[in-house]
Write a protein that holds these residues in place. Structure first.
Motif, mmCIF file in Angstrom:
data_model
loop_
_atom_site.group_PDB
_atom_site.id
_atom_site.type_symbol
_atom_site.label_atom_id
_atom_site.label_comp_id
_atom_site.label_asym_id
_atom_site.label_seq_id
_atom_site.Cartn_x
_atom_site.Cartn_y
_atom_site.Cartn_z
ATOM 1 N N HIS A 2 0.849 -1.195 0.000
ATOM 2 C CA HIS A 2 0.000 0.000 0.000
ATOM 3 C C HIS A 2 0.879 1.237 0.000
ATOM 4 O O HIS A 2 1.769 1.384 0.822
ATOM 5 C CB HIS A 2 -0.905 0.028 1.236
ATOM 6 C CG HIS A 2 -1.734 -1.212 1.371
ATOM 7 N ND1 HIS A 2 -2.844 -1.445 0.597
ATOM 8 C CD2 HIS A 2 -1.584 -2.312 2.160
ATOM 9 C CE1 HIS A 2 -3.353 -2.640 0.916
ATOM 10 N NE2 HIS A 2 -2.604 -3.172 1.857
ATOM 11 N N ARG A 3 0.586 2.126 -0.949
ATOM 12 C CA ARG A 3 1.341 3.356 -1.093
ATOM 13 C C ARG A 3 1.104 4.305 0.078
ATOM 14 O O ARG A 3 1.970 5.051 0.502
ATOM 15 C CB ARG A 3 0.869 4.054 -2.369
ATOM 16 C CG ARG A 3 1.984 4.561 -3.220
ATOM 17 C CD ARG A 3 1.437 4.934 -4.591
ATOM 18 N NE ARG A 3 2.021 4.082 -5.623
ATOM 19 C CZ ARG A 3 3.248 4.245 -6.071
ATOM 20 N NH1 ARG A 3 4.014 5.193 -5.590
ATOM 21 N NH2 ARG A 3 3.729 3.470 -7.012
ATOM 22 N N GLN A 4 -0.135 4.257 0.558
ATOM 23 C CA GLN A 4 -0.532 5.203 1.598
ATOM 24 C C GLN A 4 0.014 4.787 2.964
ATOM 25 O O GLN A 4 -0.036 3.615 3.331
ATOM 26 C CB GLN A 4 -2.046 5.271 1.667
ATOM 27 C CG GLN A 4 -2.535 6.586 2.222
ATOM 28 C CD GLN A 4 -4.042 6.619 2.316
ATOM 29 O OE1 GLN A 4 -4.739 5.847 1.662
ATOM 30 N NE2 GLN A 4 -4.549 7.502 3.146
ATOM 31 N N TYR A 5 0.539 5.761 3.691
ATOM 32 C CA TYR A 5 1.115 5.494 5.004
ATOM 33 C C TYR A 5 0.042 5.507 6.087
ATOM 34 O O TYR A 5 -0.738 6.443 6.180
ATOM 35 C CB TYR A 5 2.191 6.538 5.322
ATOM 36 C CG TYR A 5 2.679 6.518 6.754
ATOM 37 C CD1 TYR A 5 3.163 5.339 7.324
ATOM 38 C CD2 TYR A 5 2.661 7.664 7.536
ATOM 39 C CE1 TYR A 5 3.612 5.314 8.637
ATOM 40 C CE2 TYR A 5 3.117 7.652 8.844
ATOM 41 C CZ TYR A 5 3.588 6.469 9.385
ATOM 42 O OH TYR A 5 4.028 6.456 10.681
ATOM 43 N N LYS A 6 0.005 4.461 6.858
ATOM 44 C CA LYS A 6 -0.907 4.378 8.001
ATOM 45 C C LYS A 6 -0.063 3.907 9.180
ATOM 46 O O LYS A 6 0.412 2.769 9.188
ATOM 47 C CB LYS A 6 -2.016 3.367 7.683
ATOM 48 C CG LYS A 6 -3.186 3.448 8.616
ATOM 49 C CD LYS A 6 -4.371 2.661 8.033
ATOM 50 C CE LYS A 6 -5.318 2.221 9.122
ATOM 51 N NZ LYS A 6 -4.940 0.939 9.734
ATOM 52 N N ALA A 7 0.159 4.814 10.117
ATOM 53 C CA ALA A 7 1.036 4.503 11.251
ATOM 54 C C ALA A 7 0.509 3.324 12.060
ATOM 55 O O ALA A 7 -0.693 3.215 12.296
ATOM 56 C CB ALA A 7 1.165 5.718 12.155
ATOM 57 N N THR A 8 1.433 2.462 12.456
ATOM 58 C CA THR A 8 1.069 1.358 13.337
ATOM 59 C C THR A 8 0.917 1.925 14.751
ATOM 60 O O THR A 8 1.720 2.731 15.189
ATOM 61 C CB THR A 8 2.168 0.278 13.329
ATOM 62 O OG1 THR A 8 2.339 -0.167 11.985
ATOM 63 C CG2 THR A 8 1.818 -0.902 14.232
ATOM 64 N N ILE A 9 -0.119 1.490 15.429
ATOM 65 C CA ILE A 9 -0.347 1.937 16.801
ATOM 66 C C ILE A 9 -0.168 0.731 17.707
ATOM 67 O O ILE A 9 -0.784 -0.307 17.490
ATOM 68 C CB ILE A 9 -1.764 2.534 16.950
ATOM 69 C CG1 ILE A 9 -1.858 3.792 16.087
ATOM 70 C CG2 ILE A 9 -2.081 2.836 18.404
ATOM 71 C CD1 ILE A 9 -3.246 4.349 15.962
ATOM 72 N N GLY A 10 0.713 0.878 18.690
ATOM 73 C CA GLY A 10 0.990 -0.251 19.580
ATOM 74 C C GLY A 10 1.731 -1.340 18.825
ATOM 75 O O GLY A 10 2.742 -1.075 18.201
ATOM 76 N N ALA A 11 1.214 -2.549 18.850
ATOM 77 C CA ALA A 11 1.870 -3.648 18.149
ATOM 78 C C ALA A 11 0.854 -4.723 17.812
ATOM 79 O O ALA A 11 -0.176 -4.843 18.458
ATOM 80 C CB ALA A 11 2.968 -4.247 19.012
ATOM 81 N N ASP A 12 1.157 -5.470 16.769
ATOM 82 C CA ASP A 12 0.269 -6.535 16.337
ATOM 83 C C ASP A 12 1.137 -7.610 15.680
ATOM 84 O O ASP A 12 2.244 -7.310 15.264
ATOM 85 C CB ASP A 12 -0.728 -5.975 15.324
ATOM 86 C CG ASP A 12 -1.980 -6.835 15.236
ATOM 87 O OD1 ASP A 12 -2.056 -7.867 15.935
ATOM 88 O OD2 ASP A 12 -2.869 -6.462 14.465
ATOM 89 N N PHE A 13 0.637 -8.820 15.594
ATOM 90 C CA PHE A 13 1.462 -9.821 14.920
ATOM 91 C C PHE A 13 0.736 -10.524 13.793
ATOM 92 O O PHE A 13 -0.492 -10.554 13.742
ATOM 93 C CB PHE A 13 2.027 -10.842 15.921
ATOM 94 C CG PHE A 13 1.027 -11.819 16.466
ATOM 95 C CD1 PHE A 13 0.403 -11.577 17.674
ATOM 96 C CD2 PHE A 13 0.739 -12.998 15.783
ATOM 97 C CE1 PHE A 13 -0.511 -12.486 18.197
ATOM 98 C CE2 PHE A 13 -0.171 -13.916 16.299
ATOM 99 C CZ PHE A 13 -0.802 -13.653 17.507
ATOM 100 N N VAL A 14 1.519 -11.034 12.868
ATOM 101 C CA VAL A 14 1.000 -11.889 11.800
ATOM 102 C C VAL A 14 1.804 -13.191 11.875
ATOM 103 O O VAL A 14 2.909 -13.199 12.404
ATOM 104 C CB VAL A 14 1.165 -11.270 10.396
ATOM 105 C CG1 VAL A 14 0.278 -10.056 10.224
ATOM 106 C CG2 VAL A 14 2.608 -10.927 10.094
ATOM 107 N N THR A 15 1.207 -14.270 11.372
ATOM 108 C CA THR A 15 1.966 -15.519 11.373
ATOM 109 C C THR A 15 2.118 -16.033 9.957
ATOM 110 O O THR A 15 1.289 -15.759 9.087
ATOM 111 C CB THR A 15 1.294 -16.616 12.220
ATOM 112 O OG1 THR A 15 0.001 -16.849 11.694
ATOM 113 C CG2 THR A 15 1.197 -16.231 13.682
ATOM 114 N N LYS A 16 3.199 -16.751 9.761
ATOM 115 C CA LYS A 16 3.441 -17.380 8.466
ATOM 116 C C LYS A 16 4.115 -18.728 8.732
ATOM 117 O O LYS A 16 5.045 -18.807 9.522
ATOM 118 C CB LYS A 16 4.339 -16.472 7.626
ATOM 119 C CG LYS A 16 4.833 -17.115 6.362
ATOM 120 C CD LYS A 16 4.361 -16.411 5.129
ATOM 121 C CE LYS A 16 5.045 -16.969 3.893
ATOM 122 N NZ LYS A 16 4.425 -16.516 2.662
#
Ligand code: GTP
Ligand code: MG
Length: 182
Positions: free
Chosen positions: A36-50
């Motif tokens: 995504h070109r548009q910047y959206k600041a991360t707030i706090g923290a989150d996780f993804v799994t792979k």
């Protein structure tokens, strides 16, 4: 061998670096193949799994994306503890994001408090190498590699989350590096 017989490993990976360097973008590219070109600041923290397979091991990478913005730096020790690998990200076009790597590195070790700080696995990513065809670079690859050498030979990758350059390679190395202590 039956796949269920294989050893499963869960690796906790923490991604740190200044705001806007592309931490979220690198993860989105790796896990969802999206940019995504548009910047959206991360707030706090989150996780993804792979899930990935390395040799005969099934590995679940649990990648924690954190906020680079100062006002969200409140995660602390509980969050970093138990990490298997710390990924540091900077933007090759922004000197400041390279200079603050030192702080991120120190802060992580202070908070995570691993038994052997000298041997704790880190990986460094120099992101956004696509920008202006490389003409707006502010940090040379040599300088980055020297810093990595001074920190006990941290593996280094130059990446582009936008162009999906070196992203899979970097995360494979991250998984392998994190498995050192398994
Ligand atoms: P915080 O959540 O605030 O810590 O920022 P972040 O490190 O997660 O940065 P993010 O992934 O949100 O990316 C910031 C901006 O840079 C976004 O507009 C992205 O589209 C852009 N960006 C990220 N990676 C790249 C890249 O490899 N190349 C280019 N050209 N732009 C990128
Ligand atoms: Mg983010």
């Amino acid at each position: 061998m039956d796949i269920s017989m294989k050893r499963r490993t869960l690796l906790k990976v923490i991604v740190l670096g200044d705001s806007g360097v592309g931490k979220t973008s690198l993860m989105n590219q790796y896990v969802y193949k999206k940019f995504h070109r548009q910047y959206k600041a991360t707030i706090g923290a989150d996780f993804v799994t792979k899930e990935l397979q390395i040799d005969d091991k099934l590995v679940t990478l649990q990648v924690w994306d954190t906020a680079g913005q100062e006002r969200f730096h409140c995660l602390g020790a509980a969050f970093y503890r138990g990490a298997d690998c710390c990924v540091l990200v900077y933007d090759v076009n922004v000197s400041k994001s390279f200079e603050t790597l030192q702080n991120w590195h120190e802060e992580f070790l202070k908070q995570a408090d691993p038994t052997d700080p000298e041997a704790f696995p880190f990986v460094l990513l120099g992101n956004k190498i696509d920008v202006d065809g490389g003409n707006s670079r502010a940090v040379s690859e040599k300088k980055a590699r020297e810093w990595c050498a001074s920190k006990g030979n941290i593996p280094y990758f130059e990446t582009s989350a936008k162009e999906d350059y070196n992203v899979d390679e970097a995360f494979l190395c991250i998984a392998k590096t994190g498995m050192i202590n398994e």
